[in-house]
Design a protein around this motif. Structure first.
Motif, PDB file in Angstrom:
ATOM      1  N   GLY A 240       0.812  -1.202   0.000  1.00  0.00           N
ATOM      2  CA  GLY A 240       0.000   0.000   0.000  1.00  0.00           C
ATOM      3  C   GLY A 240       0.849   1.256   0.000  1.00  0.00           C
ATOM      4  N   SER A 241       0.192   2.414  -0.098  1.00  0.00           N
ATOM      5  CA  SER A 241       0.907   3.674  -0.275  1.00  0.00           C
ATOM      6  C   SER A 241       1.835   4.021   0.865  1.00  0.00           C
ATOM      7  N   LEU A 242       1.430   3.725   2.085  1.00  0.00           N
ATOM      8  CA  LEU A 242       2.267   4.042   3.237  1.00  0.00           C
ATOM      9  C   LEU A 242       3.028   2.829   3.741  1.00  0.00           C
ATOM     10  N   GLY A 243       2.885   1.715   3.047  1.00  0.00           N
ATOM     11  CA  GLY A 243       3.534   0.497   3.503  1.00  0.00           C
ATOM     12  C   GLY A 243       2.700  -0.151   4.609  1.00  0.00           C
ATOM     13  N   ALA A 244       2.970  -1.399   4.895  1.00  0.00           N
ATOM     14  CA  ALA A 244       2.261  -2.125   5.945  1.00  0.00           C
ATOM     15  C   ALA A 244       3.303  -2.787   6.838  1.00  0.00           C
ATOM     16  N   VAL A 245       3.379  -2.340   8.082  1.00  0.00           N
ATOM     17  CA  VAL A 245       4.399  -2.854   9.005  1.00  0.00           C
ATOM     18  C   VAL A 245       4.277  -4.366   9.162  1.00  0.00           C
ATOM     19  N   ALA A 246       3.044  -4.858   9.305  1.00  0.00           N
ATOM     20  CA  ALA A 246       2.845  -6.301   9.504  1.00  0.00           C
ATOM     21  C   ALA A 246       3.325  -7.094   8.289  1.00  0.00           C
ATOM     22  N   VAL A 247       3.020  -6.579   7.078  1.00  0.00           N
ATOM     23  CA  VAL A 247       3.453  -7.257   5.856  1.00  0.00           C
ATOM     24  C   VAL A 247       4.978  -7.248   5.769  1.00  0.00           C
ATOM     25  N   ASN A 248       5.577  -6.093   6.022  1.00  0.00           N
ATOM     26  CA  ASN A 248       7.041  -5.974   5.950  1.00  0.00           C
ATOM     27  C   ASN A 248       7.723  -6.925   6.921  1.00  0.00           C
ATOM     28  N   GLU A 249       7.218  -6.988   8.134  1.00  0.00           N
ATOM     29  CA  GLU A 249       7.818  -7.872   9.142  1.00  0.00           C
ATOM     30  C   GLU A 249       7.658  -9.338   8.765  1.00  0.00           C
ATOM     31  N   ALA A 250       6.496  -9.681   8.208  1.00  0.00           N
ATOM     32  CA  ALA A 250       6.260 -11.073   7.807  1.00  0.00           C
ATOM     33  C   ALA A 250       7.193 -11.484   6.672  1.00  0.00           C
ATOM     34  N   VAL A 251       7.397 -10.579   5.706  1.00  0.00           N
ATOM     35  CA  VAL A 251       8.295 -10.864   4.579  1.00  0.00           C
ATOM     36  C   VAL A 251       9.708 -11.105   5.080  1.00  0.00           C
ATOM     37  N   ARG A 252      10.189 -10.220   5.918  1.00  0.00           N
ATOM     38  CA  ARG A 252      11.569 -10.322   6.391  1.00  0.00           C
ATOM     39  C   ARG A 252      11.788 -11.535   7.284  1.00  0.00           C
ATOM     40  N   PHE A 262      12.615 -18.380  -4.853  1.00  0.00           N
ATOM     41  CA  PHE A 262      12.084 -17.189  -5.500  1.00  0.00           C
ATOM     42  C   PHE A 262      13.046 -16.013  -5.362  1.00  0.00           C
ATOM     43  N   GLN A 263      12.830 -15.011  -6.217  1.00  0.00           N
ATOM     44  CA  GLN A 263      13.419 -13.696  -6.034  1.00  0.00           C
ATOM     45  C   GLN A 263      12.285 -12.777  -5.568  1.00  0.00           C
ATOM     46  N   VAL A 264      12.618 -11.741  -4.802  1.00  0.00           N
ATOM     47  CA  VAL A 264      11.586 -10.929  -4.170  1.00  0.00           C
ATOM     48  C   VAL A 264      11.813  -9.444  -4.464  1.00  0.00           C
ATOM     49  N   ILE A 265      10.768  -8.792  -4.977  1.00  0.00           N
ATOM     50  CA  ILE A 265      10.736  -7.336  -5.108  1.00  0.00           C
ATOM     51  C   ILE A 265       9.762  -6.832  -4.050  1.00  0.00           C
ATOM     52  N   HIS A 266      10.231  -5.986  -3.164  1.00  0.00           N
ATOM     53  CA  HIS A 266       9.449  -5.591  -1.995  1.00  0.00           C
ATOM     54  C   HIS A 266       9.241  -4.074  -1.981  1.00  0.00           C
ATOM     55  N   LEU A 267       7.996  -3.620  -2.136  1.00  0.00           N
ATOM     56  CA  LEU A 267       7.650  -2.206  -2.015  1.00  0.00           C
ATOM     57  C   LEU A 267       7.206  -1.967  -0.577  1.00  0.00           C
ATOM     58  N   CYS A 268       8.058  -1.297   0.199  1.00  0.00           N
ATOM     59  CA  CYS A 268       7.905  -1.264   1.657  1.00  0.00           C
ATOM     60  C   CYS A 268       7.109  -0.078   2.193  1.00  0.00           C
ATOM     61  N   GLY A 269       7.075   1.048   1.457  1.00  0.00           N
ATOM     62  CA  GLY A 269       6.474   2.259   1.975  1.00  0.00           C
ATOM     63  C   GLY A 269       7.543   3.250   2.418  1.00  0.00           C
ATOM     64  N   LYS A 270       7.171   4.501   2.471  1.00  0.00           N
ATOM     65  CA  LYS A 270       8.116   5.567   2.795  1.00  0.00           C
ATOM     66  C   LYS A 270       8.719   5.373   4.178  1.00  0.00           C
ATOM     67  N   GLY A 271      10.061   5.348   4.229  1.00  0.00           N
ATOM     68  CA  GLY A 271      10.782   5.227   5.496  1.00  0.00           C
ATOM     69  C   GLY A 271      10.757   3.843   6.104  1.00  0.00           C
ATOM     70  N   LYS A 272      10.339   2.822   5.331  1.00  0.00           N
ATOM     71  CA  LYS A 272      10.175   1.485   5.907  1.00  0.00           C
ATOM     72  C   LYS A 272      11.112   0.438   5.303  1.00  0.00           C
ATOM     73  N   THR A 273      12.145   0.870   4.584  1.00  0.00           N
ATOM     74  CA  THR A 273      13.122  -0.091   4.080  1.00  0.00           C
ATOM     75  C   THR A 273      14.058  -0.499   5.215  1.00  0.00           C
ATOM     76  N   ASP A 274      14.703  -1.641   5.053  1.00  0.00           N
ATOM     77  CA  ASP A 274      15.642  -2.170   6.051  1.00  0.00           C
ATOM     78  C   ASP A 274      17.036  -2.184   5.431  1.00  0.00           C
ATOM     79  N   LYS A 275      17.909  -1.280   5.873  1.00  0.00           N
ATOM     80  CA  LYS A 275      19.241  -1.146   5.277  1.00  0.00           C
ATOM     81  C   LYS A 275      20.073  -2.412   5.410  1.00  0.00           C
TER      82      LYS A 275
END
Length: 321
Positions: A240-252, A262-275
């Protein structure tokens, strides 16, 4: 659990695709694509410039309203956009050289929050700001896509006797649109099931706008942009536009397991990438994507997305599992 099941669903879909190619081709040809414009065909052909004040709840992941604005401009319309002061949509709208006007906004929550004591005053302020702006713009029509930034503008337009057209994307109207529907001239919707929730004299089954550019994506270009290969299938994950914390955490949490197959393309939301994941082979992450989205969609073999109405319609149109 979803991310463990998704690869299995993909394998089942792949087997089905290879087993019944002719049937799937016939179904694809019969499916219609929908588009909506805040005017009639006759009005679109007029040579004279007209003005439409457009308000909308914007989705930066899909860059949705930007293409609609560009299309209307091609047809000779003068467009203005009213949104929140510093909303995520502001930069994207201004890139289209469309006037952007910010107003105060507030949310009517149905749960306890300290902001419930201040937001009603922000909404009232937004109403008078919108009324003042509309008097200066003097649009022929206001088009609303919903969201609480739309409520004061729609109400102000009604007070000024400016026609309002609403598009309800979801199956059932949200609270913001419920507050706007009584003063709207017409209410367009995506699904036949939504018609029973709308006034019969206002309801229009229009479907959802689908950008033609989404069908012009290139898989090779998408893989190259992400630095991925064609050796493994690709999962595109959108929160989604602002990202979803629960989705991001589940993916990681299950990423090592996913990357085995698989290969993964992850659209995380503004300020929600993991360096810490920037250099992981087979995994790329972005805050959001604009023009390149069509290529990423073409590169994807499987899409996992939040169930936003626009996202669902676009994924369905692309026939992506």
């Amino acid at each position: 659990m979803l991310f463990k099941i998704a690869p299995l669903l993909y394998n089942d879909y792949k087997a089905f695709s290879s087993a019944r190619p002719e049937t799937r081709k016939k179904k694809r040809e019969k499916r219609p694509r929908f588009a909506i414009y805040a005017c009639t065909a006759a009005e679109r052909s007029e040579a004279a410039m007209r003005t439409a004040g457009i308000i909308a709840e914007y989705n930066p992941f899909h860059n949705g309203h930007a293409w609609q604005i560009a299309e209307l401009k091609k047809r000779g319309y003068d467009i203005s956009y009213i949104g929140s002061y510093e909303g995520m949509e502001k930069g994207m709208i201004m890139e289209t050289k469309t006037p952007y006007y910010g107003i105060a906004t507030g949310k009517l929550r149905r749960y306890f929050d300290l902001k419930n004591f201040t937001d009603p005053f922000r909404i009232i302020k937004g109403y008078f700001e919108a009324r003042s702006r509309l008097k200066k713009i003097h649009p022929d029509v206001v088009f609303s896509k919903g969201g609480f930034v739309a409520v004061p503008v729609v109400r102000a337009a009604h007070a000024l006797k400016i026609p309002v057209i609403i598009h309800e994307s979801d199956m059932t109207p949200g609270l913001a649109n419920k507050l706007c529907i009584p003063v709207a001239s017409k209410v367009c919707c995506n699904f036949p099931e939504t018609l029973k929730y709308l006034p019969s004299d206002k309801a229009v089954l229009s479907g959802s706008p689908i950008r033609s550019e989404l069908f012009e994506g290139d898989r090779s270009r998408g893989l190259h942009f992400c630095g991925l290969t064609s050796d493994k299938p690709v999962i595109l994950i959108m929160g989604g536009s602002l990202g979803a914390v629960a989705v991001n955490e589940a993916v990681r949490a299950v990423l090592p397991e996913l990357l085995k197959d698989f290969q993964v393309i992850h659209l995380c939301g503004k300020g929600k990438t993991d360096k810490s994941l920037n250099n992981v082979t087979g995994y790329v992450q972005y805050e959001f994507i604009k023009e390149e989205l069509r290529d990423l969609l073409a590169a994807a073999d499987l899409i996992i997305s939040r169930a936003g109405a626009n996202a669902i319609c676009e994924i369905l149109a692309l026939r992506k599992p």
